[in-house]
Design a protein around this motif. Sequence first.
Motif, PDB file in Angstrom:
ATOM      1  N   GLY A 122       0.247 -14.724 -10.796  1.00 10.23           N
ATOM      2  CA  GLY A 122       0.137 -15.488  -9.553  1.00 10.23           C
ATOM      3  C   GLY A 122      -0.066 -14.641  -8.314  1.00 10.23           C
ATOM      4  O   GLY A 122      -0.094 -15.152  -7.211  1.00 10.23           O
ATOM      5  N   HIS A 123      -0.179 -13.333  -8.493  1.00  9.41           N
ATOM      6  CA  HIS A 123      -0.404 -12.462  -7.334  1.00  9.41           C
ATOM      7  C   HIS A 123      -1.716 -11.703  -7.486  1.00  9.41           C
ATOM      8  O   HIS A 123      -1.825 -10.543  -7.146  1.00  9.41           O
ATOM      9  CB  HIS A 123       0.753 -11.480  -7.163  1.00  9.41           C
ATOM     10  CG  HIS A 123       1.959 -12.152  -6.612  1.00  9.41           C
ATOM     11  ND1 HIS A 123       2.764 -12.969  -7.361  1.00  9.41           N
ATOM     12  CD2 HIS A 123       2.487 -12.159  -5.371  1.00  9.41           C
ATOM     13  CE1 HIS A 123       3.731 -13.433  -6.604  1.00  9.41           C
ATOM     14  NE2 HIS A 123       3.590 -12.962  -5.395  1.00  9.41           N
ATOM     15  N   ASP A 124      -2.716 -12.394  -7.987  1.00 11.41           N
ATOM     16  CA  ASP A 124      -4.020 -11.765  -8.183  1.00 11.41           C
ATOM     17  C   ASP A 124      -4.830 -11.831  -6.890  1.00 11.41           C
ATOM     18  O   ASP A 124      -4.369 -12.315  -5.866  1.00 11.41           O
ATOM     19  CB  ASP A 124      -4.765 -12.459  -9.331  1.00 11.41           C
ATOM     20  CG  ASP A 124      -4.932 -13.956  -9.079  1.00 11.41           C
ATOM     21  OD1 ASP A 124      -4.535 -14.452  -7.995  1.00 11.41           O
ATOM     22  OD2 ASP A 124      -5.451 -14.645  -9.966  1.00 11.41           O
ATOM     23  N   TRP A 156      -7.198 -13.775  -6.091  1.00  8.61           N
ATOM     24  CA  TRP A 156      -7.470 -15.133  -5.587  1.00  8.61           C
ATOM     25  C   TRP A 156      -6.323 -15.684  -4.756  1.00  8.61           C
ATOM     26  O   TRP A 156      -6.536 -16.518  -3.878  1.00  8.61           O
ATOM     27  CB  TRP A 156      -7.816 -16.077  -6.750  1.00  8.61           C
ATOM     28  CG  TRP A 156      -9.125 -15.715  -7.354  1.00  8.61           C
ATOM     29  CD1 TRP A 156      -9.351 -15.174  -8.589  1.00  8.61           C
ATOM     30  CD2 TRP A 156     -10.415 -15.808  -6.734  1.00  8.61           C
ATOM     31  NE1 TRP A 156     -10.688 -14.943  -8.776  1.00  8.61           N
ATOM     32  CE2 TRP A 156     -11.364 -15.317  -7.657  1.00  8.61           C
ATOM     33  CE3 TRP A 156     -10.854 -16.268  -5.489  1.00  8.61           C
ATOM     34  CZ2 TRP A 156     -12.739 -15.281  -7.372  1.00  8.61           C
ATOM     35  CZ3 TRP A 156     -12.218 -16.214  -5.206  1.00  8.61           C
ATOM     36  CH2 TRP A 156     -13.133 -15.732  -6.138  1.00  8.61           C
ATOM     37  N   HIS A 157      -5.112 -15.212  -5.003  1.00 16.34           N
ATOM     38  CA  HIS A 157      -3.982 -15.565  -4.127  1.00 16.34           C
ATOM     39  C   HIS A 157      -4.245 -14.999  -2.725  1.00 16.34           C
ATOM     40  O   HIS A 157      -4.127 -15.705  -1.716  1.00 16.34           O
ATOM     41  CB  HIS A 157      -2.666 -15.031  -4.706  1.00 16.34           C
ATOM     42  CG  HIS A 157      -1.538 -15.022  -3.715  1.00 16.34           C
ATOM     43  ND1 HIS A 157      -1.037 -16.167  -3.124  1.00 16.34           N
ATOM     44  CD2 HIS A 157      -0.806 -13.992  -3.196  1.00 16.34           C
ATOM     45  CE1 HIS A 157      -0.055 -15.839  -2.290  1.00 16.34           C
ATOM     46  NE2 HIS A 157       0.108 -14.530  -2.308  1.00 16.34           N
ATOM     47  N   ILE A 158      -4.637 -13.728  -2.671  1.00 17.14           N
ATOM     48  CA  ILE A 158      -4.926 -13.076  -1.385  1.00 17.14           C
ATOM     49  C   ILE A 158      -6.074 -13.784  -0.668  1.00 17.14           C
ATOM     50  O   ILE A 158      -6.023 -14.035   0.539  1.00 17.14           O
ATOM     51  CB  ILE A 158      -5.294 -11.582  -1.605  1.00 17.14           C
ATOM     52  CG1 ILE A 158      -4.205 -10.859  -2.407  1.00 17.14           C
ATOM     53  CG2 ILE A 158      -5.579 -10.883  -0.287  1.00 17.14           C
ATOM     54  CD1 ILE A 158      -2.848 -10.845  -1.758  1.00 17.14           C
ATOM     55  N   LEU A 193      -3.066  -7.429   3.069  1.00 17.28           N
ATOM     56  CA  LEU A 193      -2.199  -6.346   2.582  1.00 17.28           C
ATOM     57  C   LEU A 193      -0.793  -6.819   2.195  1.00 17.28           C
ATOM     58  O   LEU A 193       0.015  -6.015   1.723  1.00 17.28           O
ATOM     59  CB  LEU A 193      -2.100  -5.249   3.656  1.00 17.28           C
ATOM     60  CG  LEU A 193      -3.410  -4.477   3.913  1.00 17.28           C
ATOM     61  CD1 LEU A 193      -3.326  -3.681   5.213  1.00 17.28           C
ATOM     62  CD2 LEU A 193      -3.719  -3.554   2.737  1.00 17.28           C
ATOM     63  N   HIS A 194      -0.506  -8.121   2.360  1.00 18.07           N
ATOM     64  CA  HIS A 194       0.901  -8.555   2.245  1.00 18.07           C
ATOM     65  C   HIS A 194       1.500  -8.379   0.840  1.00 18.07           C
ATOM     66  O   HIS A 194       2.716  -8.290   0.702  1.00 18.07           O
ATOM     67  CB  HIS A 194       1.064  -9.995   2.746  1.00 18.07           C
ATOM     68  CG  HIS A 194       0.767 -11.052   1.721  1.00 18.07           C
ATOM     69  ND1 HIS A 194      -0.498 -11.530   1.483  1.00 18.07           N
ATOM     70  CD2 HIS A 194       1.574 -11.713   0.865  1.00 18.07           C
ATOM     71  CE1 HIS A 194      -0.454 -12.437   0.539  1.00 18.07           C
ATOM     72  NE2 HIS A 194       0.796 -12.571   0.125  1.00 18.07           N
ATOM     73  N   ASP A 195       0.668  -8.362  -0.190  1.00 24.76           N
ATOM     74  CA  ASP A 195       1.191  -8.216  -1.557  1.00 24.76           C
ATOM     75  C   ASP A 195       0.737  -6.907  -2.197  1.00 24.76           C
ATOM     76  O   ASP A 195       0.751  -6.786  -3.431  1.00 24.76           O
ATOM     77  CB  ASP A 195       0.712  -9.377  -2.446  1.00 24.76           C
ATOM     78  CG  ASP A 195       1.599 -10.612  -2.315  1.00 24.76           C
ATOM     79  OD1 ASP A 195       2.789 -10.456  -1.958  1.00 24.76           O
ATOM     80  OD2 ASP A 195       1.098 -11.726  -2.571  1.00 24.76           O
ATOM     81  N   ILE A 196       0.358  -5.938  -1.384  1.00 25.51           N
ATOM     82  CA  ILE A 196      -0.264  -4.726  -1.915  1.00 25.51           C
ATOM     83  C   ILE A 196       0.676  -3.961  -2.857  1.00 25.51           C
ATOM     84  O   ILE A 196       0.247  -3.317  -3.798  1.00 25.51           O
ATOM     85  CB  ILE A 196      -0.817  -3.827  -0.774  1.00 25.51           C
ATOM     86  CG1 ILE A 196      -1.843  -2.853  -1.305  1.00 25.51           C
ATOM     87  CG2 ILE A 196       0.273  -3.120   0.009  1.00 25.51           C
ATOM     88  CD1 ILE A 196      -3.131  -3.476  -1.735  1.00 25.51           C
ATOM     89  N   ALA A 250       1.098 -19.044   5.658  1.00 20.21           N
ATOM     90  CA  ALA A 250      -0.033 -19.134   4.725  1.00 20.21           C
ATOM     91  C   ALA A 250       0.413 -18.729   3.317  1.00 20.21           C
ATOM     92  O   ALA A 250       0.058 -19.381   2.331  1.00 20.21           O
ATOM     93  CB  ALA A 250      -1.176 -18.243   5.202  1.00 20.21           C
ATOM     94  N   ASP A 251       1.204 -17.671   3.219  1.00 21.77           N
ATOM     95  CA  ASP A 251       1.695 -17.206   1.915  1.00 21.77           C
ATOM     96  C   ASP A 251       2.583 -18.271   1.275  1.00 21.77           C
ATOM     97  O   ASP A 251       2.484 -18.554   0.082  1.00 21.77           O
ATOM     98  CB  ASP A 251       2.479 -15.896   2.107  1.00 21.77           C
ATOM     99  CG  ASP A 251       2.841 -15.238   0.797  1.00 21.77           C
ATOM    100  OD1 ASP A 251       2.033 -15.307  -0.156  1.00 21.77           O
ATOM    101  OD2 ASP A 251       3.931 -14.642   0.716  1.00 21.77           O
ATOM    102  N   ARG A 252       3.440 -18.883   2.061  1.00 21.92           N
ATOM    103  CA  ARG A 252       4.346 -19.914   1.537  1.00 21.92           C
ATOM    104  C   ARG A 252       3.586 -21.185   1.168  1.00 21.92           C
ATOM    105  O   ARG A 252       3.941 -21.852   0.196  1.00 21.92           O
ATOM    106  CB  ARG A 252       5.441 -20.210   2.566  1.00 21.92           C
ATOM    107  CG  ARG A 252       6.441 -19.074   2.639  1.00 21.92           C
ATOM    108  CD  ARG A 252       7.495 -19.272   3.701  1.00 21.92           C
ATOM    109  NE  ARG A 252       8.575 -18.299   3.542  1.00 21.92           N
ATOM    110  CZ  ARG A 252       9.594 -18.167   4.372  1.00 21.92           C
ATOM    111  NH1 ARG A 252       9.681 -18.949   5.433  1.00 21.92           N
ATOM    112  NH2 ARG A 252      10.539 -17.273   4.151  1.00 21.92           N
TER     113      ARG A 252
END
Length: 220
Positions: free
Chosen positions: A24-26, A28-30, A57-60, A122-124
């Motif tokens: 779920g953090h691929d 396409w999520h970004i 960069l939030h999930d880098i 946006a992330d939530r």
Amino acid sequence: MDRAAVLQKTQEYVHNKLTNQGAGHDWWHIYRVQKLALYLAKKEGADSWIVQLGALLHDIADWKFHEEEEAGPQVARSWLETWSVPESSIDHVCEIVRDISFKGAGVPTPMATLEGKVVQDADRLDALGAIGIARTFEYGGYKGQPTYDPHLSPQFHKTFEQYKTKRSTSINHFYEKLLRLKDLMNTPSAQAIAQQRHTFMEQFLEQFFLEWTAYDDEAP
Ligand code: NI
């Protein structure tokens, strides 16, 4: 290098880095978070360049996949330094990357700036609705968690440590996190979107339990 070029380079960098990342953090999520954050930035009057860099960069180096909580901001900083981004902008983006994560229902995670609030919203929002449901089961599978177990009830974590380490189920995750996100949105534009996605998740859970408890009279 101008702002548009830095954005372009960052997009390519994150795409290459996360393209094979699952759970779920691929990429396409970004991608979804970036466009949603840009939409919210326009609505709320936030700096759309900072917002997009923060979103990209939030999930880098997410804590769910790395031991070190400070890994994300460090990776983001050295990347932006490569392109001679002004120090104050680097600080701003790194602060967003550091503060964005959900750390448990009872653990407050305030964002200091409007740009941070927009990226966090946006992330939530990407954790809600049909996509949120799909991501929840994808992540649960990655962690080896059951879909549901009537003997495991949802728990409300008072500390980040508890949230990270406790065993749970994917269905519990709705009660521990997802159904609470609607009330944690920072901006009015995000609240409106959250409400619609929240209602859809409630409908999903209603149907799930309808099926789970069906034919209970026939239970062995
Ligand atoms: Ni994320």
